[in-house]
Motif scaffolding. Structure first.
Motif, mmCIF file in Angstrom:
data_model
loop_
_atom_site.group_PDB
_atom_site.id
_atom_site.type_symbol
_atom_site.label_atom_id
_atom_site.label_comp_id
_atom_site.label_asym_id
_atom_site.label_seq_id
_atom_site.Cartn_x
_atom_site.Cartn_y
_atom_site.Cartn_z
ATOM 1 N N ASP A 27 7.766 2.907 64.412
ATOM 2 C CA ASP A 27 8.912 2.280 65.091
ATOM 3 C C ASP A 27 9.426 0.995 64.442
ATOM 4 N N VAL A 28 9.309 0.873 63.138
ATOM 5 C CA VAL A 28 9.889 -0.301 62.471
ATOM 6 C C VAL A 28 11.352 0.065 62.208
ATOM 7 N N GLN A 29 12.146 -0.037 63.289
ATOM 8 C CA GLN A 29 13.490 0.520 63.288
ATOM 9 C C GLN A 29 14.520 -0.479 63.792
ATOM 10 N N GLU A 30 15.769 -0.216 63.422
ATOM 11 C CA GLU A 30 16.856 -1.134 63.757
ATOM 12 C C GLU A 30 17.075 -1.264 65.261
ATOM 13 N N SER A 31 16.632 -0.286 66.034
ATOM 14 C CA SER A 31 16.792 -0.347 67.489
ATOM 15 C C SER A 31 16.316 -1.688 68.048
ATOM 16 N N LEU B 147 9.761 7.178 64.188
ATOM 17 C CA LEU B 147 10.830 6.474 64.889
ATOM 18 C C LEU B 147 10.805 6.864 66.367
ATOM 19 N N HIS B 148 11.068 5.884 67.233
ATOM 20 C CA HIS B 148 11.130 6.172 68.662
ATOM 21 C C HIS B 148 12.561 6.532 69.039
ATOM 22 N N VAL C 57 18.650 4.287 65.645
ATOM 23 C CA VAL C 57 17.340 4.920 65.456
ATOM 24 C C VAL C 57 17.206 5.312 63.983
ATOM 25 N N ARG C 58 16.934 4.294 63.186
ATOM 26 C CA ARG C 58 16.756 4.458 61.744
ATOM 27 C C ARG C 58 15.837 3.355 61.248
ATOM 28 N N LEU C 59 15.203 3.584 60.115
ATOM 29 C CA LEU C 59 14.304 2.574 59.553
ATOM 30 C C LEU C 59 15.056 1.268 59.316
#
Length: 199
Positions: A9-13, A50-51, A67-69
């Motif tokens: 979950d190291v994501q832009e969200s 990714l979550h 929902v992207r790295l």
């Protein structure tokens, strides 16, 4: 290759939420990149997680594009990318099947959030029989409000509330809960030092 690095979950969200201002390590992507480099150099599998919450209309809804790295991260060709809808990376994905197909028995885990998706993944992995290394300084989290606090606290109100559990304390307690039970606790620098050839 019997070890895999699981990046959770190291994501832009997370970065588009106002709560990001309180994150324990805004540069978590840098530490994740160091772990990814180590894993690749050792010929280990790197799995990106990714979550996703389809239809939620919030930052975890894939339709909104977050929902992207994180942009600092780069997935190499052939590295699996899986989407989960539960806290841990196993329950709603084919992660266990993927690891079995690659003969993986040991996992290194990192990501966001320390006590939530990363810890939960570590616990489930341990219960499934994997050896787990929890890279504590390659995780990040936020302060946790008291259970009786209003749901709509601003960041300033969250930080001012004496009942709030600070992010540093969340990380410390997670370390205590996992060590010796579900995972070996490690740091990025410690893993880098261990990977250096002996003189």
């Amino acid at each position: 290759m019997t070890r895999a690095l699981i990046v959770i979950d190291v994501q832009e969200s997370f970065r588009v939420r106002p709560l990001w201002e309180t994150i324990s390590d805004p540069k978590i992507a840098d530490k994740v990149n160091r772990l990814v480099r180590l894993a690749r150099e050792a010929g280990e599998l790197v799995v990106w997680v990714l979550h996703s919450e389809p239809g939620s209309a919030d930052v975890f809804d894939p339709a909104l594009g977050h929902v992207r790295l994180m942009e600092e991260l780069e997935r190499a060709d052939g590295e699996p990318l899986i989407h989960k809808t539960s806290h841990n990376a196993f329950t709603t994905t084919n992660l266990q099947q993927l690891l079995t197909e690659h003969g993986i028995r040991e996992l290194t885990v990192c990501g966001i959030r320390t006590e939530q998706c990363v810890e939960t993944t570590a616990r489930v992995a341990s219960d499934l029989g994997y050896g787990v290394t929890f890279v504590v300084d390659a995780t990040a989290t936020n302060p946790i409000p008291h259970r009786d606090a209003p749901a709509d606290l601003s960041n300033a109100e969250l930080l001012a509330d004496p009942r709030t559990l600070p992010a540093e304390e969340v990380v410390r307690r997670t370390e205590y809960a996992l060590a010796g039970r579900f995972a070996t606790i490690a740091t990025v620098a410690g893993l880098e030092a261990a990977a250096q050839p002996r003189a």
